[in-house]
Write a protein that holds these residues in place. Structure first.
Motif, short mmCIF file in Angstrom:
data_model
loop_
_atom_site.label_atom_id
_atom_site.label_comp_id
_atom_site.label_asym_id
_atom_site.label_seq_id
_atom_site.Cartn_x
_atom_site.Cartn_y
_atom_site.Cartn_z
N LYS A 1 -27.30 -1.55 121.10
CA LYS A 1 -27.44 -3.04 121.47
C LYS A 1 -27.82 -3.91 121.01
CE LYS A 1 -26.62 -5.12 126.21
NZ LYS A 1 -26.45 -5.49 127.31
N SER A 2 -29.27 -3.56 120.98
CA SER A 2 -30.17 -4.59 120.40
C SER A 2 -29.78 -4.93 118.71
CB SER A 2 -31.89 -4.42 120.54
OG SER A 2 -31.87 -4.07 121.89
N LEU B 1 -26.67 -7.17 118.24
CA LEU B 1 -26.88 -8.63 119.11
C LEU B 1 -28.28 -9.06 118.03
CD1 LEU B 1 -27.73 -8.19 122.79
CD2 LEU B 1 -25.47 -9.42 122.07
N VAL C 1 -32.84 -11.42 123.54
CA VAL C 1 -33.02 -10.12 123.13
C VAL C 1 -34.90 -10.29 123.16
CG1 VAL C 1 -33.70 -8.35 120.93
CG2 VAL C 1 -30.94 -10.06 121.13
N SER D 1 -26.80 -13.02 115.50
CA SER D 1 -27.93 -14.45 115.44
C SER D 1 -28.48 -14.38 113.90
CB SER D 1 -28.77 -14.13 116.24
OG SER D 1 -29.06 -14.26 117.56
N ILE E 1 -28.64 -15.78 122.13
CA ILE E 1 -29.11 -14.54 122.03
C ILE E 1 -30.33 -13.76 121.37
CG2 ILE E 1 -27.72 -12.55 119.97
CD1 ILE E 1 -24.85 -13.64 120.31
#
Length: 298
Positions: free
Chosen positions: A9-10, A13, A245, A17, A241
């Motif tokens: 997920k990280s 994300l 994070v 960007s 985003i």
């Protein structure tokens, strides 16, 4: 306790960007072919600020907006100027001065120099712990950036050199602002940091506009659409985003993903804009990318 960028997920994300920022360089090159640089920067900032205020009021309310501004005025103004105004202005003016055959690709590469300063600032002010590999990678990336800007230490007088230097300065401005933003996340969340700081950056840009160039207010539909994309996606969504994070990961580890920007921006520029890249640029870019690999290697 904060960690490096881990987990699907990280990483996903962060990559969103990175892609949104990477595509901005070819888009800026297209826009600058028809418009002066400060006009583009100003239009982009005005669109972003207007949307930011509307979203902030709709999601948090006008009272919260006023409270955030009152309690964080100086830091949000500084963040808006360093993270939005200066980079947008320097990137546009810098790219307008650079060799048209390599502007988008080289701009993407030079943006990679920012994490070098970010790592130093994170170590000094955020007390993040450096490793030997992190420092070694930082040095390699810095060397590649210096060689890229100077044309292999042989070009210090051309407009291309000064344009590249402005791109380098914009990357450093991002880095300083990133450190400020990271510290600010302890008192406000990423949502408020990004949205409330944008109007400050916009005001600074508008003040500088008539000083730097003669303002123009007529834009083609293509310009409106492309600048709108930059304002909403590269200017708001990507930044939101990124700092979302950043709420839970180390700044020094996270910013190393910025080194992926030239891979995307360069590919787009070469394929769609027919940029012709000399071998030296590939060599310097590889040195920068090798730096991030060394720094991230576990």
């Amino acid at each position: 306790m904060q960690q490096g960028v881990t987990g699907a997920k990280s990483v996903s994300l962060v990559l969103i960007s990175i892609i949104l920022w990477a595509v901005s360089f070819p888009i800026i090159k297209i826009i600058l072919a028809e418009n002066p640089p400060m006009a583009v920067a100003s239009l982009r900032m005005v669109i972003a600020a207007a949307v930011a205020i509307l979203v902030m009021v709709a999601t948090r309310g006008s009272k919260r907006l006023v409270t955030v501004v009152k309690e964080n005025f100086v830091s949000l103004a500084l963040f808006g100027i360093l993270y939005q105004a200066i980079p947008n202005v320097f990137q546009n003016i810098g790219m307008s001065m650079m060799d048209v055959n390599t502007a988008a690709t080289v701009s993407g590469v030079l943006q990679c120099s920012g994490p070098v300063l970010t790592i130093i600032l994170a170590i000094v002010f955020l007390k993040e712990r450096p490793t030997v590999k992190l420092v070694a990678g930082m040095i390699m990336a810095l060397a590649g950036s210096v060689l890229m800007v100077s044309g292999g230490l042989s070009d210090f007088v051309s407009a291309n050199f000064w344009g590249s230097l402005l791109l380098l300065a914009s990357a450093f401005s991002y880095s300083v602002a990133g450190t400020i933003g990271k510290k600010k996340l302890s008192t406000i969340d990423s949502h408020e940091l990004v949205l409330v700081s944008l109007p400050f950056g916009t005001m600074a840009t508008l003040v500088a506009w008539p000083i730097i160039e003669e303002p123009v207010f007529v834009f083609s539909m293509k310009t409106w659409l492309l600048v709108g994309f930059l304002a909403l996606f590269s200017g708001i969504l990507a930044v939101f985003i990124w700092f979302k994070v950043m709420e839970r990961v180390d700044l020094s580890r996270m910013t190393l993903f910025v080194y992926l920007i030239p891979v995307v921006s360069g590919a787009i520029a070469i394929i769609f804009l027919n940029e012709r890249i000399p071998p030296s640029v590939y060599a310097f870019a590889m040195l920068i990318l090798l730096g991030v690999i060394v720094a991230q290697w576990k």
